[in-house]
Design a protein around this motif. Structure first.
Motif, PDB file in Angstrom:
ATOM      1  N   PHE A  11      38.814  40.974  31.549  1.00  0.00           N
ATOM      2  CA  PHE A  11      39.886  41.822  31.046  1.00  0.00           C
ATOM      3  C   PHE A  11      39.360  42.872  30.064  1.00  0.00           C
ATOM      4  O   PHE A  11      39.720  44.044  30.146  1.00  0.00           O
ATOM      5  CB  PHE A  11      40.951  40.964  30.352  1.00  0.00           C
ATOM      6  CG  PHE A  11      41.682  40.036  31.277  1.00  0.00           C
ATOM      7  CD1 PHE A  11      42.875  40.422  31.864  1.00  0.00           C
ATOM      8  CD2 PHE A  11      41.182  38.781  31.573  1.00  0.00           C
ATOM      9  CE1 PHE A  11      43.555  39.572  32.727  1.00  0.00           C
ATOM     10  CE2 PHE A  11      41.845  37.920  32.423  1.00  0.00           C
ATOM     11  CZ  PHE A  11      43.036  38.318  33.006  1.00  0.00           C
ATOM     12  N   LEU A 103      43.896  44.281  38.608  1.00  0.00           N
ATOM     13  CA  LEU A 103      43.779  44.381  37.154  1.00  0.00           C
ATOM     14  C   LEU A 103      43.649  45.835  36.717  1.00  0.00           C
ATOM     15  O   LEU A 103      44.227  46.253  35.708  1.00  0.00           O
ATOM     16  CB  LEU A 103      42.572  43.589  36.660  1.00  0.00           C
ATOM     17  CG  LEU A 103      42.611  42.066  36.801  1.00  0.00           C
ATOM     18  CD1 LEU A 103      41.348  41.454  36.232  1.00  0.00           C
ATOM     19  CD2 LEU A 103      43.832  41.493  36.119  1.00  0.00           C
ATOM     20  N   HIS A 107      46.941  45.913  34.450  1.00  0.00           N
ATOM     21  CA  HIS A 107      46.686  45.373  33.111  1.00  0.00           C
ATOM     22  C   HIS A 107      46.533  46.474  32.069  1.00  0.00           C
ATOM     23  O   HIS A 107      46.904  46.301  30.908  1.00  0.00           O
ATOM     24  CB  HIS A 107      45.422  44.506  33.117  1.00  0.00           C
ATOM     25  CG  HIS A 107      45.157  43.850  31.802  1.00  0.00           C
ATOM     26  ND1 HIS A 107      44.174  44.278  30.930  1.00  0.00           N
ATOM     27  CD2 HIS A 107      45.770  42.814  31.181  1.00  0.00           C
ATOM     28  CE1 HIS A 107      44.194  43.527  29.850  1.00  0.00           C
ATOM     29  NE2 HIS A 107      45.134  42.633  29.978  1.00  0.00           N
TER      30      HIS A 107
END
Length: 585
Positions: A11, A103, A107
């Motif tokens: 992340f 992602l 994200h």
């Protein structure tokens, strides 16, 4: 006890700060359908295939496509290798790569704030993530996501891309796979389990460890990488020793006027939100990421270096791969690595980084997404220049366009490779830019401003000089500096000055040196490092005292030194900055 946790590096490091593929405009179902139509039933995605998909699906150039692929490989828990070969394969798991793109799409735009941002995102999207991890054959057969999808064990195993499983009360050992510990496949290894059931089981054990000690004993495992954090420091000297880092990750956040020294190997390094800091990283085994910082002076050794939203900073680098700049950056100077610490050679060997490999510090790549309005403005400007009989190369100081991709209508989504010629051929910087965006924000450090440095630690080690070879122009400039200093010393020695003249000369040189320290913003750094105590040279202590008497020094915060995890047998660590031999010494 089995404990589940998210892999923070995926992340924090893996999500690029800018959407170079324009994923925001593509629905996740369209993304899956388009890529799977290209991929077919193959569960592994080849790099050559990804380049083709990136061009056909995203209208993306080779540089950006390669950036995504290599970033995925960098943050992946393992390195894909052919059986019996030491070389990495140019292919990745297709389902895991789909999650990686997911992602990138969502994200970055998550509105959640606080320490649990990653977990909140995972909790809200675990159902979709598991859907993407299924074999491609499911996506080919489905016109839309099914209402009651199922998974097999080998598909669920792919979740280890995002989730790590640890064992024991201290949670220091990571399992390579935790899917076999799920009860659903205990008696039927090939059973298809509803994804909704797997979501509930996974989320439950993020918070409630389960006792599966008998099953764990036969599981392959490895040590978990811990994270050392240096957060919110101001006017301090922070020293992180190798024993504290232990090959784990390092995060440096929101520090101001701080000097940081890393004496060991890190896996990933993230530097974010720092201002006017001097940061000397040890060896980074994988990747260093800099985000939203200003006024940094950095020395770093790494395989990869990513930078975004940086300003007015100088980087002394050794990197195996080309440094990557993303988004808006300006006032950046790049130079070859210029320092060492006593155990640098040992750490390089342990990290499998060869100092004889060519240093690619001068081959930076920049990626910047422009709006349609900005692209149109750029095109009009280029047309006006063409009307005046001036080419892009002439209007931008004789730069050579090495290549471009895409048609003229699509160029706002493509990149140009530009070589910025310095005074010497070995100080050029290659910049990938968009539509004539001037590369004034990045340049090689003038060789006259380059200094070799060392740090006098009270540590034993075999490294006594910079193990990396300097480019010829910087090496010659450094030699010329030493020669000039030697000549001046010779003149002074032959002058046979009396005691009063010697004092006057010393005072003059000392005053000029302090003024130079102030003008180059090195004074705060010197005040930080001389506050460490211990065996600091009288010269450095006198410089610190003299500097503290300068006008305005009373506004400098009281300096402190933070030692992280000194071992029982370790001596006092003394940190300082020593340039090439100077008149003051």
């Amino acid at each position: 006890m089995l404990r589940l946790a998210l892999r923070s590096e995926v992340f924090q490091i893996g999500v690029l700060p800018q959407d170079l593929l324009k994923l925001k405009s593509v629905s996740i179902l369209d993304l899956v359908r388009k890529l799977t139509q290209q991929q077919g039933n193959a569960t592994f995605l080849k790099y050559s295939s990804w380049l083709k998909y990136a061009r056909n699906v995203f209208n993306c150039g080779e540089h950006a496509a390669r950036l995504y692929f290599e970033t995925f490989l960098m943050v992946h828990r393992t390195t894909y290798r052919k059986k019996g070969s030491a070389k990495p394969m140019l292919s990745v798991d297709y389902g895991e790569f789909l999650v990686f793109l997911f992602l990138q799409k969502f994200h970055r735009h998550a509105a959640t704030e606080g320490k649990n941002q990653e977990m909140d995102f995972f909790t809200k999207n675990i159902y979709t993530i598991l859907l993407l991890l299924r074999d491609p054959v499911h996506h080919l057969a489905e016109a839309k996501f099914p209402s009651h999808p199922t998974m097999r064990r080998h598909e669920f195993t792919r979740l280890t891309f995002l989730v790590l499983a640890s064992t024991g009360e201290s949670a220091t050992t990571e399992l390579e796979s935790f899917a076999t510990l799920a009860p659903f496949w205990a008696t039927k290894p090939n059973a298809e389990v509803p994804i909704e059931t797997l979501c509930q089981w996974t989320l439950k054990h993020f918070h409630e460890p389960i006792d599966v000690a008998k099953s764990i004993t036969s599981q392959p495992s490895r040590n978990i990488h811990k994270t050392v954090r240096v957060v919110g420091k101001g006017a301090e000297c922070v020293i992180v020793e190798g024993a504290q880092l232990a090959g784990g990750d390092l995060v440096i956040e929101n520090c101001k006027k701080t000097s940081v020294y890393i004496l060991g190997i890190a896996r990933f390094v993230l530097v974010s939100g720092c201002e006017d800091c001097t940061i000397n990283l040890g060896v980074c085994r994988k990747m260093v990421t800099f985000r939203s910082c200003t006024g940094l002076t950095v020395s770093a050794v790494s395989r990869r270096t990513h930078l975004s939203s940086m300003s007015n900073s100088t980087f002394y680098l050794f990197c195996w791969n080309r440094p990557v700049f993303i988004g808006s950056n300006y006032g950046i100077k790049l130079a070859p690595y210029n320092t060492y610490y006593p155990n640098l050679d040992r750490d390089l060997k342990a990290a499998n980084l060869d100092p004889l490999v060519p240093n690619r510090w001068s081959s930076a790549i920049s990626f910047s997404i422009m709006s349609d309005k900005e692209a149109a403005t750029q095109r009009r400007g280029r047309s006006r220049e063409a009307g005046k009989g001036r080419t892009d190369e002439e209007s931008e100081g004789g730069m050579d366009v090495e290549g471009s991709e895409g048609s003229s209508k699509k160029r706002n989504r493509e990149s140009l490779a530009i070589k910025v010629d310095g005074a010497d051929s070995d100080s050029g910087v290659v910049v990938v830019k968009h539509l004539g965006q001037k590369p004034e924000w990045i340049a090689p450090l003038p060789k006259e401003e380059f200094f070799n440095t060392s740090f006098p630690f009270d540590l034993k080690g075999d490294t006594s000089c910079n193990p990396f070879q300097l480019p010829e122009s910087y090496s010659n400039a450094s030699d010329a500096q030493r020669q000039r200093i030697h000549e001046v010393r010779t003149v002074i020695e032959k002058a046979e000055l009396d005691e009063s003249q010697q004092k006057a000369l010393h005072a003059f040189v000392h005053e000029k040196f302090i003024k130079w320290m102030e003008e180059t913003k090195r004074l705060q750094h010197l005040l930080n490092v001389t506050s460490t105590g211990g065996k600091i040279s009288p010269l450095m202590r006198s410089i610190s005292l003299a500097g503290s008497k300068k006008e305005g020094a009373e506004n400098i915060p009281q300096n402190k030194t933070i030692m992280l995890n000194r071992g029982k047998d370790s001596k006092d660590v003394v940190t300082g900055m020593v340039t090439e031999p100077s008149l003051a010494s």
